[in-house]
Design a protein around this motif. Structure first.
Motif, PDB file in Angstrom:
ATOM      1  N   SER A   1       0.827  -1.203   0.000  1.00  0.00           N
ATOM      2  CA  SER A   1       0.000   0.000   0.000  1.00  0.00           C
ATOM      3  C   SER A   1       0.862   1.255   0.000  1.00  0.00           C
ATOM      4  N   MET A   2       1.971   1.227   0.739  1.00  0.00           N
ATOM      5  CA  MET A   2       2.906   2.356   0.701  1.00  0.00           C
ATOM      6  C   MET A   2       3.466   2.544  -0.694  1.00  0.00           C
ATOM      7  N   HIS A   3       3.833   1.439  -1.274  1.00  0.00           N
ATOM      8  CA  HIS A   3       4.388   1.493  -2.632  1.00  0.00           C
ATOM      9  C   HIS A   3       3.359   2.028  -3.617  1.00  0.00           C
ATOM     10  N   ALA A   4       2.121   1.581  -3.513  1.00  0.00           N
ATOM     11  CA  ALA A   4       1.078   2.046  -4.426  1.00  0.00           C
ATOM     12  C   ALA A   4       0.807   3.529  -4.259  1.00  0.00           C
ATOM     13  N   SER A   5       0.891   4.040  -3.028  1.00  0.00           N
ATOM     14  CA  SER A   5       0.686   5.471  -2.799  1.00  0.00           C
ATOM     15  C   SER A   5       1.762   6.299  -3.478  1.00  0.00           C
ATOM     16  N   ILE A   6       2.987   5.795  -3.443  1.00  0.00           N
ATOM     17  CA  ILE A   6       4.079   6.497  -4.112  1.00  0.00           C
ATOM     18  C   ILE A   6       3.840   6.549  -5.614  1.00  0.00           C
TER      19      ILE A   6
ATOM     20  N   GLY B   1       1.202   9.091  -6.576  1.00  0.00           N
ATOM     21  CA  GLY B   1       1.707  10.466  -6.567  1.00  0.00           C
ATOM     22  C   GLY B   1       2.555  10.773  -7.779  1.00  0.00           C
ATOM     23  N   LEU B   2       3.398   9.838  -8.176  1.00  0.00           N
ATOM     24  CA  LEU B   2       4.233  10.055  -9.364  1.00  0.00           C
ATOM     25  C   LEU B   2       3.386  10.154 -10.625  1.00  0.00           C
ATOM     26  N   HIS B   3       2.320   9.363 -10.690  1.00  0.00           N
ATOM     27  CA  HIS B   3       1.437   9.416 -11.847  1.00  0.00           C
ATOM     28  C   HIS B   3       0.790  10.796 -11.973  1.00  0.00           C
ATOM     29  N   GLY B   4       0.404  11.386 -10.861  1.00  0.00           N
ATOM     30  CA  GLY B   4      -0.198  12.710 -10.921  1.00  0.00           C
ATOM     31  C   GLY B   4       0.797  13.799 -11.248  1.00  0.00           C
ATOM     32  N   LEU B   5       2.042  13.603 -10.838  1.00  0.00           N
ATOM     33  CA  LEU B   5       3.063  14.629 -11.071  1.00  0.00           C
ATOM     34  C   LEU B   5       3.692  14.520 -12.450  1.00  0.00           C
ATOM     35  N   TYR B   6       3.894  13.289 -12.929  1.00  0.00           N
ATOM     36  CA  TYR B   6       4.547  13.061 -14.222  1.00  0.00           C
ATOM     37  C   TYR B   6       3.639  12.173 -15.080  1.00  0.00           C
TER      38      TYR B   6
END
Length: 1130
Positions: A779-784, A787-792
């Motif tokens: 779940s931690m990994h998926a949250s990261i 966030g990257l998907h929204g930023l890049y």
């Protein structure tokens, strides 16, 4: 002087040196005893691999000196730079061979006699210049002088480019008074050099001769002479470049004013007029003045550099940087001479003495980059320190009106950057700013990113365009102020800039030059036939890929007319929410096609304004879309194939008829439920698991009774069938066995039992057996990732292409999906020396280059997405990395691919067990090959069939191959390319009547409820087949497969520890090939189509250790018994 390799921050640095008695001079603040010799000790393979140079002695920095180094007084970056300079410097005491070659050329040229030279020597070249035959004939005479100029004289030659420039001064008698007009000088210059080439070829004293051009200017060829070995057989790596020059007395400087016209129309023999004024020819005039002042420029550089060895070192660093950024290889780029002149200028009063003689070479280099990137010294224009004896005043404003970039030479007569374009300067500034960021933000001053990383055209830009320029029916003169192809290049760049406007940060059109192997008999028209390349840096995603270009309002008639004229049929009037009515160019498309908007814009404007056909303009944008799904949506945005709805996975029974054929395998979407904390939870792990099971059963019962949702409960999760999808719910509890108290961190470090995993304030105990399935970590990994998907926006497509590439080459069992996602994340959060990629193709290329270039044996890869890794964490990472591999010999203890994250400092989660050293080497080799292939395809823009080869894997490198029935695969539609094997099969089986991956026909006839109960949620027959093969064959065999949809499984046998694999001899202790075939056949019953063995295996056999053979047979027997028992139970 020093060679440093960090081993362990706790103990210090290994330092290889040749100090001898000079230790006190190097470290004046310390006694000589502080730097002491150390007897060699046994080092690990990683330590041995750190040195790639011969060592004369080994020194160890003491703890006190090490602390001083880390404080910055003795910079580790400076130590690395000094080592780099050692590798690129030339030892000028060992240049006798090349000096002898120079003397030989000079003697030959001084003995040449007088001969008549006509245009027939290079008729095509002269014709392309537009010079009549009667205007270019002359009487050849020996050169007035042959002098060495350039970097060899200033002692700033930088390896691997080793040239000696010879200025061949042409006698004034070879020219007429008006030969500065209409390219007559350029024609005679070439003819003079051709005559020299003909005479040198007769001597046979040189290995060979080739043609190239001066600063990539096609109208100014130079002759390259390869010296032969001397009498003692010693050869040199230096090349001699013969550059024809003229003196300042050949022509009057007043004839080359910026406002004058020196290229007349061939028909009227008069100046070319435009709007009542003669068209000035500043670029043409500058090319002649350049040859008149080339000796003065060399003398000017020598006068400054001869006094400062450090300044020469700074120039060498700058040249290495230019080559690594691929800036100096283009006509309009900043070459080594211009960079040398700029660095010297910054050390003079005219350059405000920004460079001081007390600076180090690295500091000088950084000041130069700051002047280029931050202060924009070239963009504002600069005038160099004038030479009092012959300098003239120069008008920078007039220079700027004639040239895009201005750098006036010391004489005040020439703009040294007359070839430099605005886009080339913008690219240079971009590279300088990225380099300064790396030097400031990365360890060791970003040494590897700045000097050791190659930044090529294919990996630098987001979008790449290739123009195939057709032959023109009506041709203008080939050479006017600029060559005809230069005019076309600038027109293309202007159109692309206008079309992309705010979408692009930079549009870079690479100016073409003479092709390799060129000779004067070919002429200049061949340059026009060279494809034209352009690169695009995108702005942020919302601006770059917007679906409309809003133009002027409808009331502005003039600007609206211009807008419609440029965009043509794409322009239309639109009313916006604020009430405005504007001209708008619309590019509406599906959300999954937004990355193709740039391609459509480029095609539209180029076809409209450049009279090109669609096949002439090729844009790299969606060539790899065939490899991934483009429909649907998935939570992590990283699935190669988005899940498709299944007719049977719904809340209610379907009323409409079902299709005749339906797949039985359904991939679930995972959802984690975290319950509120409660003191009533048990402490025992088994009791916790049973409590979770009870929750799962209650959730399933509630969903099914109250909401009519079909659920399937198991001991670990609940599968909910809704809207055609299967959602797998699992429960996360804060007292799971992967969670421990903070006090465990100190005890774990103290005992050395294992390094904890950390995420924020939570500490996670390392449990290798369960970490990959740990829901908290996932779940931690998926949250990261979210966030990257929204930023890049390019992150998700890059991840999906990377996974598809790995699976296509059968690496599904080698590298976990989460590890792939972390590797791609590193490209975006730590992109230096690039900026984060904005296209999927560039992202994939950089992913392959990361796999290829990172030194996995010597350094961990730290992926710090949220900038949460502290210096203390980095110390722990390095300590753990060194600890895991310090005593390794042939086998790496710990993960071979060490990827550290904020929640996993010791790389225990995703790469602990795989890949191993062998698998990693294989992966790196494949990445290197694919990287080279993808780079070539970006540059050449091949057909779609060629792009598919990136995902085709060779099958001739496996000992055994098992082909699978396509209809037995869980998702046959995902098969990219059916496997083709040339070797004959040893076993061939027909497809079974009852295919596991399909719902049987009798079940389908029984109705939708019975068919739904036959669904296999989360089941993959290929995964099960590979799992059973591993149980049967043990560690003696490496199995490669594609979990996404390939119909082939490759097996590579691993030799035991008794010795190396002998390919030509049959070992006594070998596995029976028939047993191997039997195991594959039994494990893959109903799935395997045919089995193929390589020629070597059929002739030699498979080597193995006897214990492995016995273990394999034992496991095979147990597996057979288990299958029989399973069938009885069913």
């Amino acid at each position: 002087m020093l060679r440093v390799c960090p081993l362990n921050p706790r103990t210090g640095f290994w330092v290889w040196s040749e100090l001898g008695n000079n230790a006190a001079e190097l470290f004046p603040l310390f006694a000589v005893s502080e730097v002491f010799a150390l007897c060699p000790r046994r080092r690990s393979r990683r330590s041995e691999a750190a040195s790639s140079f011969p060592l004369r002695g080994v020194l160890l920095l003491s703890d006190f000196l090490l602390e001083f180094v880390l404080m910055g007084e003795v910079s580790l970056a400076a130590v690395k730079v000094e080592e780099l300079l050692k590798e690129v410097r030339i030892d000028y005491t060992k240049t006798k061979t090349v000096e002898g070659a120079v003397a030989s050329v000079r003697d030959i040229l001084q003995t040449l006699g007088t001969v008549e030279v006509s245009s027939s020597v290079a008729a095509r070249f002269v014709k392309d210049l537009g010079v009549p035959d009667d205007k270019c004939g002359f009487k050849f005479q020996k050169p007035v002088s042959v002098k060495v100029i350039g970097s060899f004289v200033t002692q700033s030659v930088t390896k691997p480019v080793q040239n000696v420039d010879l200025a061949v001064l042409i006698p004034k008698t070879c020219f007429h008074e008006k030969d500065y007009l209409n390219y007559r000088y350029h024609a005679k210059r070439l003819l003079y050099l051709a005559a020299i080439e003909r005479e040198l070829s007769k001597m046979g004293s040189f290995e060979k001769m080739e043609w190239t051009s001066l600063h990539e200017d096609a109208t100014k060829p130079v002759l390259i002479v390869y010296p032969a070995a001397d009498d003692s057989g010693v050869a040199t790596k230096f090349l001699l470049r013969l550059i024809p020059t003229i003196s300042t007395e050949h022509f009057d400087f007043t004839k080359f004013g910026l406002e004058r016209n020196n290229v007349r129309d061939a028909k009227s023999r008069g100046a070319i007029w435009t709007e009542g004024l003669a068209l000035p020819t500043p670029h043409y005039s500058s090319s002649i003045v350049e040859d008149m002042l080339i000796q003065e420029h060399s003398d000017w550089l020598e006068s400054h550099l001869s006094k400062s060895p450090t300044l020469r070192d700074a120039i060498s660093l700058a040249k290495v940087w230019l080559r690594q950024r691929s800036v100096d290889g283009h006509r309009d780029g900043l070459n080594g001479f211009l960079m040398s002149a700029l660095i010297v200028h910054l050390s003079t009063p005219a350059g405000k003495q920004r460079i001081s003689e007390h600076m180090s070479a690295l500091q000088m280099f950084r000041v130069t980059l700051d002047a280029i990137g931050t202060m924009d010294i070239l963009g504002r224009g600069l005038v160099m320190q004038r030479l009092v004896e012959n300098s003239v005043s120069s008008d920078v404003k007039q220079m700027k009106s004639s040239f895009e970039v201005v750098m006036v030479d010391p004489s005040g007569r020439l703009n040294l950057t007359h070839r430099l374009t605005k886009s080339a300067l913008e690219e240079l500034k971009y590279d300088a700013l990225r380099t300064l960021e790396a030097m400031k933000g990365l360890k060791d001053g970003g040494f590897d990113a700045v000097f050791m990383t190659r930044v090529g055209f294919s990996a630098k830009f987001d979008y790449h365009i290739r123009f195939e320029v057709p032959d023109r029916t009506t041709k203008s003169p080939l050479c006017l102020d600029m060559e005809r192809w230069r005019v076309f290049e600038r027109k293309v760049e202007a159109i692309l800039r206008k079309a992309l406007s705010e979408r692009a940060v930079l549009v870079r059109v690479l100016q073409r030059s003479l092709p390799s192997g060129w000779n004067p008999s070919v002429g200049l028209e061949c340059v026009e036939k060279v494809p034209l390349l352009a690169g695009i840096f995108l702005n942020n995603h919302e601006v770059a890929l917007r679906m409309a270009d809003v133009g002027p309002g409808a009331d502005d008639k003039v600007e609206a007319k211009k807008f419609r004229s440029f965009w043509g049929e794409r322009s239309e009037l639109r009313r916006f929410k604020d009430g405005k009515i504007c001209e708008t160019a619309v590019w509406e498309c599906q959300p999954t096609e937004r990355h193709l908007i740039i391609e459509r814009i480029v095609h539209h404007v180029c076809l409209r304004h450049l009279a090109l056909s669609p096949s002439d303009v090729k844009v790299v944008a969606g060539q790899l879309d065939f490899a991934v799904s483009v429909r649907g949506k998935e939570f992590r945005h990283s699935a190669v194939y988005y899940p498709q709805p299944h007719p049977l996975a719904s809340e209610v029974v379907l009323s409409k008829p079902l299709p005749k054929v339906l797949g039985s395998c359904l991939d679930p979407l995972e959802i984690v439920i975290q319950l509120e904390g409660s003191g009533r939870w048990p402490d025992d792990p088994v009791a916790i698991q049973k409590t979770k099971l009870a929750f799962c059963l209650n959730i399933a019962d509630s969903m099914q009774v109250k909401w009519g949702v079909h659920c399937v409960a198991s001991e670990e999760a609940v599968d909910i069938l809704m809207d055609g999808f299967a959602f797998r719910l699992s429960i996360l509890y804060e007292k799971d066995r992967t969670l421990i108290n903070k006090e465990r961190l100190a005890s774990s470090l103290a005992t050395g039992s294992g390094l904890p995993l950390k995420f924020g304030a939570t500490v996670l105990n390392s449990q290798p057996a369960s970490l990959k399935g740990d829901r908290l970590l996932r779940s931690m990994h998926a949250s990261i990732l979210l966030g990257l998907h929204g930023l890049y926006p390019a992150f998700s497509p890059t991840v999906r292409l990377a996974k598809r590439w790995l699976a296509s080459h059968l690496f599904s069992g080698v590298l976990a999906d989460e590890a792939v996602e972390l590797l791609v994340a590193h490209l975006f959060v730590n992109p230096s020396p690039y900026s984060p990629p904005s296209s999927r193709v560039t992202g994939l290329l950089r992913f392959l280059r990361l796999l290829e270039s990172h030194d996995w044996l010597l350094a961990p890869l730290i992926v710090d997405v949220n900038a949460s890794i502290t210096p203390n964490d980095e110390t722990i990472i390095m300590s753990q990395f060194d600890k895991l591999n310090r005593d390794s010999n042939s086998v790496c203890e710990g993960p071979a691919m060490f990827i550290a994250t904020a929640y996993d400092l010791s790389s225990e989660t995703w790469t602990r067990d795989s890949p191993n050293v062998k698998g990693l080497k294989r992966l790196v080799a494949y990445a290197k090959s694919s990287s080279a292939l993808l780079s070539s395809m970006i540059m050449s823009h091949d057909s779609s069939a060629k792009w598919q080869t990136l995902f085709r894997t060779p099958l001739n490198c496996y000992d055994a191959i098992a082909l699978l029935h396509e209809q037995s695969l869980p998702h046959p539609s995902r098969l990219l390319f059916p496997a083709h094997v040339d070797i004959p099969s040893v076993v061939s089986r027909k497809a079974p009547d009852d295919i596991l991956a399909l719902i049987p026909s009798p079940v389908m006839k029984a109705g939708p409820i019975a068919a739904r109960n036959h669904l296999l949620i989360g089941f993959d027959p290929v995964e099960e087949f590979v799992k059973e093969l591993k149980e049967r064959l043990g560690e003696s065999c490496s199995i490669y497969y594609d979990q996404l949809g390939s119909d082939v499984v490759g097996l590579s046998w691993t030799a035991g520890s008794s010795g190396k694999r002998k390919r030509e001899e049959k070992l006594e202790n070998s596995v029976d090939v028939d047993d191997i075939v039997r195991h594959i056949n039994e494990a893959g019953a109903g799935l395997v189509k045919s089995i193929h063995l390589s020629d070597r295996v059929r002739k030699v056999g498979l080597p193995a250790v006897s214990k492995q053979v016995q273990k394999m047979k034992r496991v095979a027997n147990l597996s057979t018994e288990r299958k029989k028992g399973s069938k009885k139970g069913k």
